[in-house]
Write a protein that holds these residues in place. Sequence first.
Motif, PDB file in Angstrom:
ATOM      1  N   MET A   1       0.834  -1.177   0.000  1.00 14.97           N
ATOM      2  CA  MET A   1       0.000   0.000   0.000  1.00 14.97           C
ATOM      3  C   MET A   1       0.879   1.239   0.000  1.00 14.97           C
ATOM      4  SD  MET A   1      -2.795   1.221   2.836  1.00 14.97           S
ATOM      5  CE  MET A   1      -3.942  -0.063   2.389  1.00 14.97           C
ATOM      6  N   ARG A   2       0.470   2.218  -0.765  1.00 11.38           N
ATOM      7  CA  ARG A   2       1.196   3.485  -0.894  1.00 11.38           C
ATOM      8  C   ARG A   2       0.407   4.559  -0.157  1.00 11.38           C
ATOM      9  NH1 ARG A   2       2.014   7.800  -5.004  1.00 11.38           N
ATOM     10  NH2 ARG A   2       4.228   7.826  -5.487  1.00 11.38           N
ATOM     11  N   LEU A  77      -1.725   5.381  -7.474  1.00 12.26           N
ATOM     12  CA  LEU A  77      -2.851   5.414  -6.546  1.00 12.26           C
ATOM     13  C   LEU A  77      -2.291   5.583  -5.136  1.00 12.26           C
ATOM     14  CD1 LEU A  77      -6.106   4.470  -6.484  1.00 12.26           C
ATOM     15  CD2 LEU A  77      -5.035   2.720  -5.092  1.00 12.26           C
ATOM     16  N   THR A  78      -2.775   6.578  -4.427  1.00  9.49           N
ATOM     17  CA  THR A  78      -2.245   6.909  -3.107  1.00  9.49           C
ATOM     18  C   THR A  78      -3.375   7.015  -2.101  1.00  9.49           C
ATOM     19  OG1 THR A  78      -0.413   8.119  -4.129  1.00  9.49           O
ATOM     20  CG2 THR A  78      -0.864   8.604  -1.820  1.00  9.49           C
ATOM     21  N   VAL A  79      -3.140   6.470  -0.924  1.00 11.49           N
ATOM     22  CA  VAL A  79      -4.068   6.622   0.188  1.00 11.49           C
ATOM     23  C   VAL A  79      -3.549   7.793   1.026  1.00 11.49           C
ATOM     24  CG1 VAL A  79      -5.102   5.556   2.214  1.00 11.49           C
ATOM     25  CG2 VAL A  79      -4.565   4.151   0.209  1.00 11.49           C
ATOM     26  N   GLU A  94      -9.585  -0.666   1.195  1.00 11.74           N
ATOM     27  CA  GLU A  94      -9.752  -1.095  -0.193  1.00 11.74           C
ATOM     28  C   GLU A  94      -9.096  -0.084  -1.132  1.00 11.74           C
ATOM     29  OE1 GLU A  94     -13.826  -1.830  -1.229  1.00 11.74           O
ATOM     30  OE2 GLU A  94     -14.232  -2.671   0.751  1.00 11.74           O
ATOM     31  N   SER A  95      -8.692  -0.555  -2.306  1.00 15.17           N
ATOM     32  CA  SER A  95      -7.988   0.314  -3.242  1.00 15.17           C
ATOM     33  C   SER A  95      -8.909   1.104  -4.170  1.00 15.17           C
ATOM     34  CB  SER A  95      -6.994  -0.500  -4.069  1.00 15.17           C
ATOM     35  OG  SER A  95      -7.688  -1.488  -4.796  1.00 15.17           O
ATOM     36  N   THR A  96     -10.208   0.876  -4.100  1.00 12.15           N
ATOM     37  CA  THR A  96     -11.113   1.676  -4.927  1.00 12.15           C
ATOM     38  C   THR A  96     -11.256   3.067  -4.311  1.00 12.15           C
ATOM     39  OG1 THR A  96     -13.010   0.824  -3.717  1.00 12.15           O
ATOM     40  CG2 THR A  96     -12.430  -0.316  -5.759  1.00 12.15           C
ATOM     41  N   VAL A 110      -8.769   7.517  -0.462  1.00  7.53           N
ATOM     42  CA  VAL A 110      -8.098   6.769  -1.529  1.00  7.53           C
ATOM     43  C   VAL A 110      -8.423   7.518  -2.814  1.00  7.53           C
ATOM     44  CG1 VAL A 110      -7.885   4.558  -2.713  1.00  7.53           C
ATOM     45  CG2 VAL A 110      -8.463   4.610  -0.273  1.00  7.53           C
TER      46      VAL A 110
END
Length: 198
Positions: A1-2, A77-79, A94-96, A110
């Motif tokens: 995860m980023r 994609l960054t949180v 979740e990555s969405t 996200v």
Amino acid sequence: MRICIYEDAGALNLEPIALTRPVFALRCGAQTLVERQRRILGADEVGFWTRPHLAELCHLEQPGLPINDADWARRELTVWLNARWLPTAGISIESTPHVGLVRDQIAYAVLPIGETPTADIDSWLAAWHVRLPARHVVGTLLDYLWDVVDHNGAALKEDTVWFRALHGTRPTPPHVVVTGRLEDLLIADSATIEPFVY
């Protein structure tokens, strides 16, 4: 995860201790907030978005990591994690694209690839909050100094599982007096305990 850990306007309510250090450097439980967030979320890549007057200090304390770097932030994609968020163990993100809320405050967002933060991070994330689906998540947002103190005991208790797995514990030395449950005392192998410690 980023992840990119950012400071919002709520950082001002944590002064004076957050006046000369970023919020994510505060300690609650056995670790700093950034260490806790990275561990619980399994973040393998991290950047920071901090108040401008602390950027140089962050470069010294987090060498080689991106600080207020818009190019890095929009590349993948960054949180975006609120530095004041004290996540609960076992949470996953979740990555969405969506926004995670604690008591109607943004704990994280996200965001899609290619998004560049503006100078006013609060307004930028508030706009995303309007556009993206919201989910209520577990954890606490530290709003004031006393929240750090109030949540420290519970965070320490939650950290015992992680601490035992990582550091183990050793028997209590005979010269140490313990009041309370002996099994709640954790002593790292590297710790030195002087005589007459209570």
